[in-house]
Design an enzyme around this catalytic site. Structure first.
Site, short mmCIF file in Angstrom:
data_model
loop_
_atom_site.label_atom_id
_atom_site.label_comp_id
_atom_site.label_asym_id
_atom_site.label_seq_id
_atom_site.Cartn_x
_atom_site.Cartn_y
_atom_site.Cartn_z
N ALA A 75 47.82 37.40 17.00
CA ALA A 75 48.86 36.62 17.05
C ALA A 75 48.51 35.17 15.44
O ALA A 75 49.00 35.06 14.99
CB ALA A 75 49.40 36.15 18.01
N ASP A 76 47.28 34.79 15.62
CA ASP A 76 46.55 33.50 14.95
C ASP A 76 46.70 34.18 13.36
O ASP A 76 47.17 33.07 12.83
CB ASP A 76 45.36 33.26 15.12
CG ASP A 76 44.20 34.46 15.22
OD1 ASP A 76 44.47 35.04 15.56
OD2 ASP A 76 43.23 34.01 15.33
N ASP A 104 48.60 26.49 18.27
CA ASP A 104 47.30 27.35 18.39
C ASP A 104 45.99 27.36 19.12
O ASP A 104 45.27 26.64 19.25
CB ASP A 104 47.27 27.14 16.80
CG ASP A 104 45.60 27.77 16.58
OD1 ASP A 104 45.70 28.94 17.31
OD2 ASP A 104 44.99 27.86 15.66
N THR A 139 13.29 26.29 8.64
CA THR A 139 14.26 27.68 9.68
C THR A 139 15.38 27.62 9.92
O THR A 139 16.28 28.04 9.86
CB THR A 139 13.08 27.91 10.74
OG1 THR A 139 12.24 28.46 10.33
CG2 THR A 139 13.77 29.21 11.36
N LYS A 191 44.51 24.14 19.64
CA LYS A 191 45.08 22.67 18.56
C LYS A 191 46.15 22.45 18.74
O LYS A 191 47.51 23.54 18.93
CB LYS A 191 44.56 23.30 16.70
CG LYS A 191 43.31 22.59 16.59
CD LYS A 191 42.43 23.94 14.90
CE LYS A 191 42.60 25.35 15.70
NZ LYS A 191 42.34 26.55 14.57
N ASN A 221 39.56 30.70 20.35
CA ASN A 221 38.65 31.50 21.38
C ASN A 221 37.72 29.81 21.78
O ASN A 221 37.80 29.97 23.01
CB ASN A 221 38.23 31.90 20.76
CG ASN A 221 38.33 33.90 20.40
OD1 ASN A 221 38.78 34.44 20.99
ND2 ASN A 221 38.56 33.08 19.00
N THR A 222 38.04 28.34 20.87
CA THR A 222 37.02 27.80 21.86
C THR A 222 38.06 26.17 21.45
O THR A 222 37.58 25.24 22.39
CB THR A 222 36.06 27.35 20.28
OG1 THR A 222 36.29 27.43 19.09
CG2 THR A 222 34.92 29.10 20.57
#
Length: 242
Positions: A98-99, A6, A172, A13, A9-10
């Site tokens: 596709a994911d 899999d 914040t 897997k 983008n980052t």
């Protein structure tokens, strides 16, 4: 033994599967070394490589190069009008990620329909799967970290800092974190209305931010790790890669 991927983008897997069972799973970030030789069996023991990818051709080539020693070019999932009991309602089926397609197939294989299929990663995808296995449509939104970076990059006073999980933020960093998490939860709960009245409906949640979002949701919920890999495994087992 099959290697399933899999490629998001980052992170990439991966999972090793044999005889319908997972033998091992793991992940590599794109900005680190992909040390497949440390986690995979030696060349000759893997019978094929199949995956879902949402990345550029260049990054796909990096995957192929990293796995060249095992002697199998990756086969990549292409969304179609129907596959493995799931039907695709996208106007152009091939344009569905596709994911997302793999996650829907994985959800159907888990017997989850009707359901909302949510993957909370770099982007958050929120998709409706009905009781007949029809993907009716869905949303794509920035993920938690993308929202945080957008605030830090486009405002003068809001930092990119790790905030805590608190009910009523009084600093914040916490306010940013909880604002981004509640934005995710709100979108999921609004989309859940599409299936809420259907018998047995639930929300399937996976992805890197799933554990942070889950406590904020007031819907029937199932956390499932690596739902995309589960879908890739179903497609591979049914011989539907092409």
């Amino acid at each position: 033994m099959i290697l399933l991927l899999d490629v998001g983008n980052t992170r990439l897997k991966w999972g090793l599967r044999e005889g319908g069972q997972w033998l091992a799973q793991g992940a590599f970030a794109h900005d680190e070394a992909w040390t497949f030789d440390a986690v995979l069996p030696p060349p000759g023991r893997i019978d094929g490589v199949c995956g879902a990818s949402v990345v550029s051709p260049e990054l796909r080539q990096r995957v192929a190069d990293a796995l060249a020693a095992w002697g199998h070019a990756p086969q990549w999932l292409t969304p179609t009008r129907s596959c493995c009991g799931v039907r695709n309602s996208y106007v152009n089926p091939a344009q569905l990620g596709a994911d997302r397609w793999a996650a829907l197939i994985g959800a159907h294989a888990h017997g989850a329909a009707p359901c909302l299929v949510v993957t909370a990663g770099t982007a958050t995808t929120i998709d409706v799967l009905d009781a007949e296995g029809v993907f009716r449509g869905g949303l794509i939104a920035p993920g938690v970290d993308l929202m945080r970076r957008a605030l830090a990059g486009n405002t003068a006073q809001l930092p990119l800092a790790d905030g805590g999980i608190v009910d009523l933020p009084t600093c914040t960093a916490d306010a940013i974190m909880m604002g981004c998490l509640h934005a995710q939860a709100g979108a999921i709960e609004r989309m859940y209305r599409q299936v809420a009245g259907l018998p047995g409906a639930s929300c399937l949640l996976n992805g890197g931010a799933a554990a942070q979002i889950a406590p904020l949701l007031d819907v029937p919920l199932r956390l499932i790790d690596n739902l995309v890999l589960d879908g890739v495994a179903v497609v591979q087992a049914q011989g539907c890669f092409r």
